[in-house]
Design an enzyme around this catalytic site. Structure first.
Site, PDB file in Angstrom:
ATOM      1  N   ASN A 153       0.807  -1.225   0.000  1.00 55.81           N
ATOM      2  CA  ASN A 153       0.000   0.000   0.000  1.00 55.81           C
ATOM      3  C   ASN A 153       0.838   1.273   0.000  1.00 55.81           C
ATOM      4  O   ASN A 153       0.400   2.312  -0.472  1.00 55.81           O
ATOM      5  CB  ASN A 153      -0.948   0.016   1.204  1.00 55.81           C
ATOM      6  N   GLY A 202     -13.593  -3.041   0.046  1.00 57.67           N
ATOM      7  CA  GLY A 202     -14.309  -2.305  -0.993  1.00 57.67           C
ATOM      8  C   GLY A 202     -13.831  -0.882  -1.193  1.00 57.67           C
ATOM      9  O   GLY A 202     -13.735  -0.398  -2.319  1.00 57.67           O
ATOM     10  N   CYS A 328      -2.933   5.375   7.527  1.00 55.43           N
ATOM     11  CA  CYS A 328      -3.251   5.080   8.923  1.00 55.43           C
ATOM     12  C   CYS A 328      -2.279   5.763   9.855  1.00 55.43           C
ATOM     13  O   CYS A 328      -2.593   6.040  10.993  1.00 55.43           O
ATOM     14  CB  CYS A 328      -3.202   3.585   9.172  1.00 55.43           C
TER      15      CYS A 328
HETATM   16  N1  PLP Z   1      -4.259  -4.100   4.076  1.00 50.58           N
HETATM   17  C1  PLP Z   1      -3.801  -3.175   3.226  1.00 50.58           C
HETATM   18  C2  PLP Z   1      -2.682  -3.512   2.286  1.00 50.58           C
HETATM   19  C3  PLP Z   1      -4.341  -1.892   3.233  1.00 50.58           C
HETATM   20  O1  PLP Z   1      -3.876  -0.960   2.387  1.00 50.58           O
HETATM   21  C4  PLP Z   1      -5.383  -1.603   4.148  1.00 50.58           C
HETATM   22  C5  PLP Z   1      -5.912  -0.235   4.252  1.00 50.58           C
HETATM   23  O2  PLP Z   1      -5.172   0.738   4.364  1.00 50.58           O
HETATM   24  C6  PLP Z   1      -5.847  -2.606   4.999  1.00 50.58           C
HETATM   25  C7  PLP Z   1      -5.261  -3.844   4.930  1.00 50.58           C
HETATM   26  C8  PLP Z   1      -6.988  -2.356   5.960  1.00 50.58           C
HETATM   27  O3  PLP Z   1      -8.183  -2.267   5.221  1.00 50.58           O
HETATM   28  P1  PLP Z   1      -9.583  -1.807   5.831  1.00 50.58           P
HETATM   29  O4  PLP Z   1      -9.542  -0.332   5.874  1.00 50.58           O
HETATM   30  O5  PLP Z   1     -10.607  -2.279   4.864  1.00 50.58           O
HETATM   31  O6  PLP Z   1      -9.741  -2.444   7.143  1.00 50.58           O
END
Ligand code: PLP
Length: 737
Positions: A153, A202, A328
């Site tokens: 990400n 989503g 985050c």
């Molecule tokens: N995994 C990855 C690679 C992400 O980019 C994210 C969100 O930033 C998540 C998990 C967590 O996703 P969610 O916001 O749907 O809980």
């Protein structure tokens, strides 16, 4: 127009998905567990979306469950895998060192709750962000569960899933692949690989927040996270998020029709354009992952000498939304664990910016983004923050610029008329930024002064001096603190600096008084007096018995109301006065009103110092004690509260505390108020303090992008006794909405 380049954090919701959600809330509002026709129609929609998810994920078999998003999917997968382990000889939990935090956190959480006591180990990655497959093949023999994301990400690095499958071949390890960033951007054929669990979300691909899918391979262990009404075949109880699922369904349909994602060459072309714009805007830019590999929609970069906060503010002012590291952790200035794991130096991990565009972005948005990125570079050059020598006209700086690094303060004192300047208390983190400023500003550096020698580190004066072109610096002889030998004062045009010895914090502690003509403007006091505290004097090189006399000397030479600029300012108060400190610190009050003599002062101060803890920054606190002052008071004013003040005809001044480069790019809010306007960028805020304090009857409403810098300024002004200092609630971001 806002250009949104933060799609790895979240995406806007597709029009057809919005409509599908509305339909699922209005006409088709049924509960899929009901057995009447309304319920049956809802169930059929739910199953159609599930089938679409199976096709898109390449998962014709196995479980496909609806979840609230990837975090729930990850937790369900980890719980399912770990719950099945009792009695197994496998004792390792392996996860990629660059995984999203949800993965190691879920592993640690369930490992503890289930009382398994398994060892967790991060799979190392190379500087290209790719997993070390040899390491993995070795360790996998003992692994119970292996977690490797499909695409990263923060960097867009794509995992070699076939390579991982080979490394796990012949082992009994279960395998989870966080597929969040791959959905729609990479061909996913989950069932073709021995993947046991794959969560997706989503909101990373045009659906609303709060909906996701978890794939579980046929035969992989499964334990429901929620039990209750038995929804999702008892695998995930709780009435389904039907509007979210309907919207996700619309996205999956658009994806299947090939409407949502440009072809790879188109996306790679967009990436090339943005990379070229970044190269032009910031000639020193470094890319934190190989730019020609990875998801073409993600670019991660750092610029030497520029913090991610500064870059974020800069891009935001230009209407370009990007993020620092991952979303985050964007609010914390913590270095990116992903870039650290890739072995990038600390400064790159701490200053990284992530730019991620939507896979269906149009070419006009990319062209506009490139133009704005170039404008960002130009705005920085005009302010000498990203400069090549002599390539820009330079706005004269204000008299004092304050730089703060984790509570430590460095000051640039510059006289625009004579173009002479002095740096006080240099910090190594600022060397590059200051050197850039010199290279394009043509100021002459007359001296680099330290207010004391530091016990725990050497001064960075020499490295700063060496980074500045020889023609721009005065290399005459100087003493250990940088003062030119034999001089009584340092002249800076109409301004001059004089020394005042203040032994206490250290034996050589020295203050510098800055005069304009014959008026004292500021006194740089190092760590002698800090806002809310006194510099500690329990170091080996301290002179505790002299501290009281130094404070009395400061009072008699500068006066009780002189603005003192400290060497540390942990709470961003910017300045203090001895009068204000008397109100906050009994020890100072007792000394200056004569009720404590030097000896009593020293005894009481030593007492206070016995319990000094580390600061929250993990450094040794330089202040003896800090008392919270007005932090608890609300300083924010909402739009309607400001309008109510305006209606009373009380005077209001709106003060923009954004930096000049942001102001030059950004919009001025159309605050339709009878208010004076003023600019007081936070870095030069101290210069505005005397004039703002002179007008106590005026309501001072500070504003910035998000409201946090404005709140700092408002608190600082209140600290100096101004009762009508405020910040615009929610900042320009909320006001413009
Ligand atoms: N995994 C990855 C690679 C992400 O980019 C994210 C969100 O930033 C998540 C998990 C967590 O996703 P969610 O916001 O749907 O809980």
């Amino acid at each position: 127009m806002e250009i949104y380049l933060d799609c790895n954090a979240t995406t806007p919701v597709l029009k057809s998905a919005q409509q599908a959600a509305i339909d699922a809330m209005a006409a088709e509002f049924g509960n899929p567990s009901s057995v009447h026709s309304t319920g049956l129609r809802a169930r059929s929609m739910l199953e159609e979306v599930r089938e679409a998810a199976r096709r898109v994920l390449g998962a014709p078999t196995g479980r496909v469950l609806f979840t609230s998003g990837a975090t729930e999917g990850i937790h369900t997968a980890v719980l399912s895998a770990l719950k099945s382990l009792r009695g197994s000889p496998a004792n390792l939990l392996l996860y990629g060192a660059t995984e999203h935090k949800a993965v190691p956190e879920a592993l640690a959480h369930w490992n503890e709750i289930l009382g398994l006591g398994l060892r967790m180990e991060a799979i190392p990655v190379g500087t290209d962000g790719k997993h070390d497959l040899r390491w993995l093949a070795e360790k996998a023999k003992h692994a119970a569960l292996v977690c490797t994301m499909a695409a990263n990400n923060e960097t867009g690095v794509i995992t070699d899933l076939h390579g991982i499958a080979r490394a796990l071949d012949g082992t009994s390890a279960l395998w989870m692949v966080d597929s969040v960033q791959a959905l729609g951007k990479l061909p996913l054929q989950l069932a073709d690989l021995p993947i046991d669990y794959a969560p997706v979300s989503g909101h990373k691909l045009f659906a609303p927040k709060g909906v996701g899918v978890l794939y579980v391979r046929d035969g992989a262990p499964f334990t429901p996270m929620f039990t209750g009404g038995g929804q999702e075949g008892g695998q995930r109880s709780g009435t389904e998020n039907m509007s979210g699922i309907a919207a996700f369904g619309a996205v999956l349909s658009a994806l299947e029709r090939g409407e949502l994602v440009h072809t790879a060459p188109v996306l790679e072309g967009f990436r090339k354009d943005i990379v070229a714009a970044l190269d032009e805007a910031f000639p020193d830019v470094v890319f934190n992952a190989p730019v020609d590999e990875g998801l073409p929609t993600t670019i991660n970069f750092s610029v030497p000498g520029l913090s991610f906060r500064l870059l974020l503010d800069l891009f935001d002012s230009a209407g370009v939304r990007v993020s620092g590291g991952s979303a985050c952790s964007a609010s914390q200035a913590a270095p990116s664990h992903v870039l650290e794991a890739m072995g990038h130096p600390q400064w790159r991990a701490a200053s990284a910016v992530r730019l991620s565009f939507a896979p269906n972005v149009d070419s006009q948005s990319i062209s506009a983004a490139c133009a704005r990125i170039r404008a960002c570079g130009a705005a920085l050059r005009a302010n000498c923050l990203a400069a090549k020598a002599g390539n820009a006209w330079v706005a004269p700086p204000e008299l004092v610029t304050r730089f703060a690094v984790q509570g430590a303060c460095c000051y640039l004192v510059a006289d625009p008329a004579s173009r002479r300047c002095v740096v006080i208390d240099p910090l190594p983190e600022l060397t590059e930024q200051l050197a850039n400023w010199f290279k394009c500003s043509f100021y002459t550096l007359v001296a680099i002064l330290d207010t004391h020698t530091h016990g725990d580190h050497a001064s960075s004066a020499d490295s700063l001096r060496n980074a500045i072109p020889a023609l721009q610096r005065d290399d005459s002889e100087r003493d250990a603190l940088g003062w030119p030998t034999g001089q009584e004062a340092i002249g800076l045009g109409r301004h001059r600096l004089e020394r005042v010895p203040l032994p206490g914090h250290t034996k050589d502690s020295t203050g510098y008084k800055l005069y304009r003509d014959d008026s004292l403007v500021f006194t740089f006091v190092g760590d002698t007096v800090l806002p809310g505290s006194l510099g500690r004097s329990d170091f080996e090189q301290s002179a505790p018995a002299s501290f009281a006399a130094s404070i009395r000397k400061l009072a008699s030479e500068a006066g009780l109301d002189a603005l003192l600029l400290p060497g540390h300012d942990y709470d961003d108060r910017f300045a203090c006065t001895l009068r204000a400190e008397c109100g906050r610190q009994d020890l100072v009050a007792d000394l200056l009103n004569g009720s404590a003599d030097d000896e009593a002062f020293a005894v009481r101060k030593a007492d206070l110092e016995r319990s000094i803890a580390q600061t929250k920054y993990g450094t040794t606190s330089c202040g003896a004690f800090v008392r919270a002052s007005c932090d608890a008071k609300r300083v924010e004013l909402s739009r309607s509260e400001i309008e109510a003040i305006a209606a009373t005809s009380e005077p209001i001044v709106l003060v923009d505390v954004r930096e000049p480069f942001e102001q030059s790019l950004g919009l001025v809010p159309s605050l339709d108020l009878p208010a004076r306007r003023q600019s007081a960028p936070l870095s030069t805020f101290v210069n505005a303090l005397p004039q703002l304090l002179d007008r106590p009857q005026e309501h001072v409403v500070f504003y910035c992008r998000s409201g946090s810098r404005a709140a700092q300024a408002a608190r600082a002004l209140r600290d100096h006794g101004h009762q009508r200092a405020w910040s615009l609630e929610g900042g320009l971001a909320r006001w413009s909405r």
